[in-house]
Design a protein around this motif. Structure first.
Motif, short mmCIF file in Angstrom:
data_model
loop_
_atom_site.label_atom_id
_atom_site.label_comp_id
_atom_site.label_asym_id
_atom_site.label_seq_id
_atom_site.Cartn_x
_atom_site.Cartn_y
_atom_site.Cartn_z
N GLY A 20 0.79 -1.22 0.00
CA GLY A 20 0.00 0.00 0.00
C GLY A 20 0.82 1.26 0.00
N GLY A 21 2.11 1.12 0.25
CA GLY A 21 2.98 2.28 0.30
C GLY A 21 3.41 2.76 -1.08
N SER A 22 4.24 3.80 -1.08
CA SER A 22 4.71 4.41 -2.32
C SER A 22 6.21 4.60 -2.30
CB SER A 22 4.03 5.78 -2.51
OG SER A 22 2.64 5.66 -2.63
N LEU A 23 6.78 4.59 -3.48
CA LEU A 23 8.18 4.93 -3.68
C LEU A 23 8.30 5.67 -5.00
CD1 LEU A 23 10.15 1.67 -2.72
CD2 LEU A 23 10.19 3.84 -1.49
N ARG A 24 9.31 6.50 -5.11
CA ARG A 24 9.61 7.17 -6.36
C ARG A 24 11.04 6.86 -6.75
NH1 ARG A 24 10.53 13.50 -7.92
NH2 ARG A 24 9.56 13.49 -9.99
N LEU A 25 11.19 6.19 -7.86
CA LEU A 25 12.52 5.87 -8.38
C LEU A 25 12.97 6.97 -9.33
CD1 LEU A 25 12.16 2.06 -9.20
CD2 LEU A 25 12.73 3.16 -7.02
N LEU A 80 9.48 -5.87 -18.62
CA LEU A 80 9.25 -4.45 -18.85
C LEU A 80 8.16 -3.96 -17.92
CD1 LEU A 80 9.67 -1.87 -20.58
CD2 LEU A 80 7.87 -2.76 -22.08
N VAL A 81 8.41 -2.85 -17.26
CA VAL A 81 7.41 -2.24 -16.37
C VAL A 81 6.70 -1.08 -17.07
CG1 VAL A 81 7.08 -0.99 -14.21
CG2 VAL A 81 8.73 -2.88 -14.33
N ALA A 82 7.50 -0.17 -17.65
CA ALA A 82 6.92 1.02 -18.28
C ALA A 82 7.91 1.59 -19.27
CB ALA A 82 6.54 2.05 -17.24
N ARG A 83 7.38 2.28 -20.27
CA ARG A 83 8.20 2.89 -21.30
C ARG A 83 7.66 4.26 -21.62
NH1 ARG A 83 8.23 -1.07 -25.50
NH2 ARG A 83 10.17 -1.85 -24.60
N ILE A 84 8.57 5.18 -21.98
CA ILE A 84 8.16 6.53 -22.34
C ILE A 84 8.98 6.98 -23.55
CG2 ILE A 84 9.80 7.60 -20.70
CD1 ILE A 84 7.63 9.76 -20.21
N THR A 85 8.31 7.64 -24.50
CA THR A 85 9.00 8.10 -25.69
C THR A 85 9.92 9.27 -25.37
OG1 THR A 85 7.05 9.45 -26.18
CG2 THR A 85 7.21 7.32 -27.28
N SER A 86 10.75 9.63 -26.34
CA SER A 86 11.79 10.63 -26.09
C SER A 86 11.22 11.97 -25.66
CB SER A 86 12.66 10.80 -27.34
OG SER A 86 11.85 11.17 -28.46
N ASP A 87 10.07 12.35 -26.21
CA ASP A 87 9.49 13.64 -25.84
C ASP A 87 8.49 13.53 -24.69
OD1 ASP A 87 6.93 13.91 -28.51
OD2 ASP A 87 7.37 12.35 -27.03
N GLY A 88 8.32 12.33 -24.17
CA GLY A 88 7.38 12.13 -23.07
C GLY A 88 5.93 12.09 -23.50
N PHE A 102 1.45 2.72 -11.22
CA PHE A 102 2.77 3.30 -11.51
C PHE A 102 2.63 4.38 -12.59
CE2 PHE A 102 5.61 -0.61 -10.40
CZ PHE A 102 4.97 -0.71 -9.18
N THR A 103 3.50 5.38 -12.49
CA THR A 103 3.55 6.43 -13.50
C THR A 103 5.00 6.70 -13.88
OG1 THR A 103 1.56 7.48 -12.59
CG2 THR A 103 2.93 8.80 -14.07
N ILE A 104 5.28 6.59 -15.18
CA ILE A 104 6.61 6.90 -15.68
C ILE A 104 6.61 8.33 -16.20
CG2 ILE A 104 6.13 6.00 -18.00
CD1 ILE A 104 9.07 5.01 -18.07
N SER A 105 7.70 9.03 -15.96
CA SER A 105 7.83 10.40 -16.46
C SER A 105 9.31 10.70 -16.66
CB SER A 105 7.20 11.40 -15.50
OG SER A 105 7.85 11.38 -14.24
N ARG A 106 9.57 11.80 -17.32
CA ARG A 106 10.96 12.19 -17.57
C ARG A 106 11.06 13.71 -17.58
NH1 ARG A 106 12.50 9.59 -23.07
NH2 ARG A 106 14.42 10.80 -22.82
N LEU A 111 9.99 6.96 -11.89
CA LEU A 111 8.91 5.99 -11.81
C LEU A 111 8.24 6.19 -10.45
CD1 LEU A 111 7.48 3.61 -13.25
CD2 LEU A 111 8.89 2.07 -11.86
N GLN A 112 7.03 6.73 -10.48
CA GLN A 112 6.24 6.87 -9.27
C GLN A 112 5.46 5.59 -9.07
OE1 GLN A 112 6.07 9.46 -6.96
NE2 GLN A 112 4.82 8.01 -5.80
#
Length: 119
Positions: free
Chosen positions: A15-20, A47-55, A68-72, A81-82
């Motif tokens: 139930g907890g959270s981490l941000r990588l 594979l967990v998540a992928r994001i394109t070069s421009d996000g 989970f949420t991937i961002s850059r 990775l939230q």
């Protein structure tokens, strides 16, 4: 020298959270597709998540969608990775990957960070 350095892993209860975070250097981060992979104990890397070069586009494994949420941040050369609502099954070594496919494919990996979800 190309470097991908992950941080933010640790121990957390269900139930907890981490941000990588994955700090990149030594290559043109902004033009690479970035991904998070994980390898649970005794299992294959996935594979967990992928994001394109421009996000502008993201993809997620079914097991993490909605949690989970991937961002850059291309200005900071950093991938994130939230991870929310963590489950015991999320326990794994998480690694970031940078990939640029073309006439020559460039593929870089970080050393990984351990995430342990325990009850």
């Amino acid at each position: 020298e190309v470097q991908l350095v992950e941080s933010g892993g640790g121990l957390v209860q269900p139930g907890g959270s981490l941000r990588l975070s994955c700090a990149a250097s030594g290559f043109a981060f902004r033009i690479y597709t970035m991904s998070w992979y994980r390898q649970p104990p005794g299992k294959e890397r996935e594979l967990v998540a992928r994001i394109t070069s421009d996000g502008g586009s993201t993809d997620y494994a079914d097991s993490v969608k909605g949690r989970f949420t991937i961002s850059r941040d291309n200005a900071k050369n950093t991938l994130y990775l939230q991870m929310n609502s963590l489950e015991v099954q999320d326990t794994a070594v998480y690694s970031c990957n940078a990939r640029r496919a073309g006439w020559v494919t460039y593929d870089y990996w970080g050393q990984g960070t351990q995430v342990t979800v325990f009850s």
